[in-house]
Design an enzyme around this catalytic site. Structure first.
Site: not given
Ligand code: PMV
Length: 323
Positions: A98, A102, A104-105, A107, A149
């Site tokens: 999502p 938080g 890391g989507s 990166a 990340d």
């Protein structure tokens, strides 16, 4: 066709404190982002399934572009400067992670994109080079992130990270009696805004908060030891203390607290926000036998629950022959 993927990340302990130089512990989770590359003749087309856009970047990388595409322009610019070439392509991005949670989507997506596109160019990038390029793209989105990340999504596994010093791979003892849940609150927030808020608070109350930051650093070291010794009961306790510290710097929310308390009531060993807070995701550690009960208890307060595992696989690239 080339397809690359990268894992998501959770910070087990130490977020925010890491921004001021304290160590933090992060792990890669097997919830992944993918970038798929196909030949194209015109320009570089980027299609994001999750963010619902399709944009063509001209080969000279000029002109005004939507802000979501800027990090990709940055990556392409670096590749063109360093390796002297670009090729038209259609790149489709899709993620199980999502956005703004938080996990890391961004990166993870940038890492998959960089790995897939460099393979398409025929350039062999080392993981260190991918990591560097992804960090630059992260700066376009998040200002000046700590670097945790990009590091974890590139290399995978579990790491202790300290800004300016890089990372140390932890030799974690996996014990199948324990398991992780990641609960997404469904509340999206900006990492940059939260980091700025916490830094302002630090500047205002430096004398008060400095000892808390030192304590968070010691906590991260203890958590690393617990992971290496396979002492998950201790790790759970340290996560709970860390949640209290994050509450103190103002990044928890009522919904996060509800999830944390309901999870602990149902038997979880540790529960804390993961990432910048203000919404986003909650990381829960429980005995495998208690997992279903914990999941049922937190369900009413969450948008999505991931039952997942730590992965040692960072970036992965596959090549398919078209029929
Ligand atoms: O919420 P995320 O996944 O963007 O993580 C932010 C982690 C912070 O420590 C708050 C910031 C950072 O750059 O490390």
């Amino acid at each position: 066709m080339i397809e690359a993927s990268a894992p998501s990340k959770v910070i087990i302990v130490g977020e925010h404190f890491v921004v001021k130089g304290q160590p933090a512990i992060a792990a890669a989770l097997d919830v992944r982002s993918k970038a798929r590359i196909e030949e194209n003749l015109k320009g570089i087309i980027i299609r994001s399934i999750n963010l619902n856009f399709e944009v063509m970047i001209p080969m000279e990388l000029s002109g005004s572009l939507p802000k979501e595409v800027e990090p990709f322009r940055r990556i392409l610019k670096t590749m063109s400067e360093r390796y002297g070439k670009l090729r038209p392509a259609k790149i489709t991005l899709e993620s199980e992670i999502p956005v703004g949670s938080g996990m890391g989507s961004s990166a993870s997506t940038f890492a998959a994109f960089t790995a897939a596109y460099s393979r398409y160019l025929g350039v062999e990038l080392s993981l260190d080079e991918v990591n560097e390029i992804v960090y630059e793209a992260e700066c376009v989105v998040h200002g000046k992130p700590s670097g945790i990340d990009n590091t974890i999504v590139t290399y995978g596994g579990v790491i202790a990270y300290r800004k300016g010093e890089g990372f140390l791979r932890l030799n974690v003892k996996i014990n199948q009696d324990y398991a992780w849940l990641v609960a997404d609150t469904g509340v999206r927030r900006s990492t940059g805004d939260l980091v700025r808020r916490v830094l302002d608070l630090y500047d205002k109350y430096e004398e008060v908060l400095m000892p808390l930051y030192h304590a968070a650093g010691h906590l991260a070291i203890e958590a690393a030891k617990a992971l290496e010794q396979g002492d998950y009961e201790k790790l759970g306790e340290l996560m709970n203390i860390n949640q209290g510290m994050l509450e103190a710097i103002g990044v928890s929310t009522l919904q996060i607290s509800e999830i944390v308390y309901k999870a602990k009531e149902a038997g979880a060993l540790g529960a804390k926000l993961t990432g910048a807070g203000g919404g986003g995701a909650v990381l829960i550690l429980a005995k495998r036998g208690d997992l279903n009960e914990v999941e049922e208890a937190i369900k009413p307060y969450t948008a999505k629950i991931f039952k997942t595992r730590i992965t040692h696989t960072g970036i992965r690239v596959k090549e398919f022959n078209e029929r």
